[in-house]
Write an enzyme that holds these catalytic residues in place. Structure first.
Site, PDB file in Angstrom:
ATOM      1  N   GLU A  44       0.831  -1.205   0.000  1.00 54.24           N
ATOM      2  CA  GLU A  44       0.000   0.000   0.000  1.00 54.24           C
ATOM      3  C   GLU A  44       0.867   1.257   0.000  1.00 54.24           C
ATOM      4  OE1 GLU A  44      -3.114  -0.388  -1.193  1.00 54.24           O
ATOM      5  OE2 GLU A  44      -3.377  -1.771   0.477  1.00 54.24           O
ATOM      6  N   SER A  78     -24.996   6.243 -17.419  1.00 51.67           N
ATOM      7  CA  SER A  78     -24.798   5.276 -16.338  1.00 51.67           C
ATOM      8  C   SER A  78     -26.124   4.728 -15.868  1.00 51.67           C
ATOM      9  CB  SER A  78     -24.081   5.951 -15.164  1.00 51.67           C
ATOM     10  OG  SER A  78     -24.187   5.149 -13.998  1.00 51.67           O
ATOM     11  N   GLY A 136     -15.899   4.218  -3.551  1.00 55.51           N
ATOM     12  CA  GLY A 136     -15.417   4.752  -2.291  1.00 55.51           C
ATOM     13  C   GLY A 136     -14.999   3.706  -1.296  1.00 55.51           C
ATOM     14  N   ALA A 137     -14.811   2.467  -1.747  1.00 51.80           N
ATOM     15  CA  ALA A 137     -14.523   1.360  -0.831  1.00 51.80           C
ATOM     16  C   ALA A 137     -13.069   0.913  -0.904  1.00 51.80           C
ATOM     17  CB  ALA A 137     -15.441   0.176  -1.144  1.00 51.80           C
ATOM     18  N   LEU A 139     -11.585  -0.194  -3.587  1.00 50.25           N
ATOM     19  CA  LEU A 139     -11.542  -1.367  -4.459  1.00 50.25           C
ATOM     20  C   LEU A 139     -11.404  -0.976  -5.937  1.00 50.25           C
ATOM     21  CD1 LEU A 139     -14.325  -3.443  -2.659  1.00 50.25           C
ATOM     22  CD2 LEU A 139     -11.840  -3.571  -2.333  1.00 50.25           C
ATOM     23  N   SER A 140     -10.991   0.255  -6.179  1.00 40.96           N
ATOM     24  CA  SER A 140     -10.616   0.725  -7.515  1.00 40.96           C
ATOM     25  C   SER A 140     -11.776   0.813  -8.492  1.00 40.96           C
ATOM     26  CB  SER A 140      -9.494  -0.148  -8.102  1.00 40.96           C
ATOM     27  OG  SER A 140      -8.337  -0.057  -7.319  1.00 40.96           O
ATOM     28  N   ASP A 186      -3.603   0.421  -9.474  1.00 42.44           N
ATOM     29  CA  ASP A 186      -5.017   0.114  -9.676  1.00 42.44           C
ATOM     30  C   ASP A 186      -5.334  -0.172 -11.133  1.00 42.44           C
ATOM     31  OD1 ASP A 186      -5.161   0.636  -7.014  1.00 42.44           O
ATOM     32  OD2 ASP A 186      -6.298   2.497  -7.205  1.00 42.44           O
ATOM     33  N   TYR A 238      -4.181  12.195   0.631  1.00 41.79           N
ATOM     34  CA  TYR A 238      -3.407  11.272  -0.210  1.00 41.79           C
ATOM     35  C   TYR A 238      -2.259  12.028  -0.862  1.00 41.79           C
ATOM     36  CZ  TYR A 238      -2.688   7.598  -3.771  1.00 41.79           C
ATOM     37  OH  TYR A 238      -2.163   6.618  -4.574  1.00 41.79           O
TER      38      TYR A 238
END
Length: 397
Positions: A44, A78, A136-137, A139-140, A186, A238
């Site tokens: 990470e 979407s 937002g989790a 998980l990319s 990612d 970040y």
């Protein structure tokens, strides 16, 4: 980002995408493509330090039905309930980082911009998206959206770009157009992972090694616990960590923190007079070492031995990189206290998900312990699901 469904809630098929595209645009698409989210087993905040990572693709994907246009118009739609259902219309010749598209449409628009900026003859398109990658989790979900767009354009416009090149372009799209200072992991995971394997990636030269990961064969399971605490990498923290790592590398007179040897870490830390740079450097150097440990153990099939390495990685992210949160820490403590082999946060941090390595026979007990701990703390109920190394980006139809 706004285009998702609950993980495992439903399967989105190519036929369903074709039907949905037809309902939106009145014609059939030229094809349907998919790109997965990813979970990072270990490694990470090492990717933008030229280090090592070890992700694998999730079965959750973003799927796109796409047709070309010859008038330079880009139309994006979407299926998500998080957006108003309107078709977003842009002109590819007008896309520019100084005036980016807003909301979820910024990500596919960024890919069009990056491909055109790199000299690739990409025109307009009609695109309909559906996704089962939670947003937002950690998980990319954004990388899956970028990669599926890039892969479709690569095929439709005969660009001939390999997966790693598409990943590089998608990273630039997110860095420059969207403004999120992410590394390369990612997008490469989404574009290049293979089913049944984790991807050992050297982010400096993008060399790759596929390492078989069959936890079920050893009676093990990897749980993903989505805390439902949303993160937003482009909102500052970040970027501060990345800038701090670059400052530490400059102070140590190396190209990147990857160049600080694990065996010489103490000497390197003694040369830094800023405690923040000390913490960032210690995490990156030890995390690179952990990736190499996990790759070696996984290569030997010794998956139970991964547990303590995962937990050690979480402590480093919590204490040195300081990007955890109470919910992530609670997952790790509750899971480990109830019998998990090891746990850690995964993804960029400040929310998102944790992973838990557990004996299959103990999975239910561990899950119940995490849910009970969240209820006791008054936190929102997390989503828990099993992660299985799955196929990377591909054409479906």
């Amino acid at each position: 980002m706004g285009i998702h469904a609950e993980p495992g809630e439903r399967e989105v098929t190519a036929d369903a995408l074709r039907d949905a595209f037809r309902a939106v645009y009145g014609t059939d698409p030229e094809g349907v493509w998919a790109a997965p989210g990813r979970v990072n087993l270990i490694g990470e905040h090492t990717d933008y330090n030229d280090g090592f990572v070890m992700p694998f693709a999730l079965p959750h994907t973003t799927i796109a039905a796409v047709s070309r246009r010859d008038d330079g118009l880009l139309r994006l739609h979407s299926a998500s309930g998080d957006v108003d259902g309107a078709v977003v219309e842009l002109y590819v010749g007008e896309l520019h980082p100084d005036a980016p598209a807003q909301g979820w449409a910024a990500y596919p628009a960024a890919v069009f911009w990056a491909l055109r900026d790199a000299g690739h003859a990409v025109g307009g398109a009609d695109i309909h998206y559906e996704s089962t990658v939670p947003t937002g989790a950690g998980l990319s979900s954004s990388a899956a959206l970028e990669v599926v767009t890039a892969l479709a354009l690569n095929d439709l416009y005969d660009l001939g770009l390999e997966g790693w090149r598409l990943a590089r372009l998608c990273q630039r799209a997110e860095n420059v157009y969207v403004g999120a200072p992410t590394g390369i992991m990612d997008q490469t995971a989404s574009a290049c992972c293979t089913a049944g394997h984790a991807l050992f990636l050297d982010t400096r030269d993008l060399s790759q090694r596929q390492i078989p990961v069959d936890l079920a064969a050893q009676g093990l399971r990897l749980l993903v616990v989505d805390t439902q605490v949303k993160h937003a990498h482009s909102e500052g923290e970040y970027g501060k960590r990345r800038a701090g790592c670059e400052a530490a590398a400059d102070a140590l007179e190396v190209d990147a923190l990857r160049d600080v040897p694990f065996e010489g870490l103490d000497d390197a830390l003694a040369r830094l007079d800023d405690e923040e740079l000390v913490r960032l450097t210690r995490h990156v150097v030890t995390e690179d070492h952990r990736v190499e440990q996990v790759a070696r153990l996984a290569g030997d099939g010794d998956f139970r031995a991964l547990g303590p390495v995962l937990t050690e990685g979480h402590a480093s992210l919590r204490d040195d990189f300081r990007i955890s949160c109470p919910e992530l820490d609670l997952v790790v403590s509750a899971a480990n206290d109830s019998g998990a082999l090891g746990s850690r946060m995964t993804g960029g941090g400040f929310g998102g998900s944790a992973i838990v390595l557990v004996e299959d026979a103990a999975a239910h007990k561990v899950e119940e312990a995490v849910l009970a701990a969240f209820a006791s703390a008054g936190f929102r109920t997390p989503r828990v699901f099993s992660a299985v190394p799955s196929e990377g980006a591909r054409r479906l139809a």
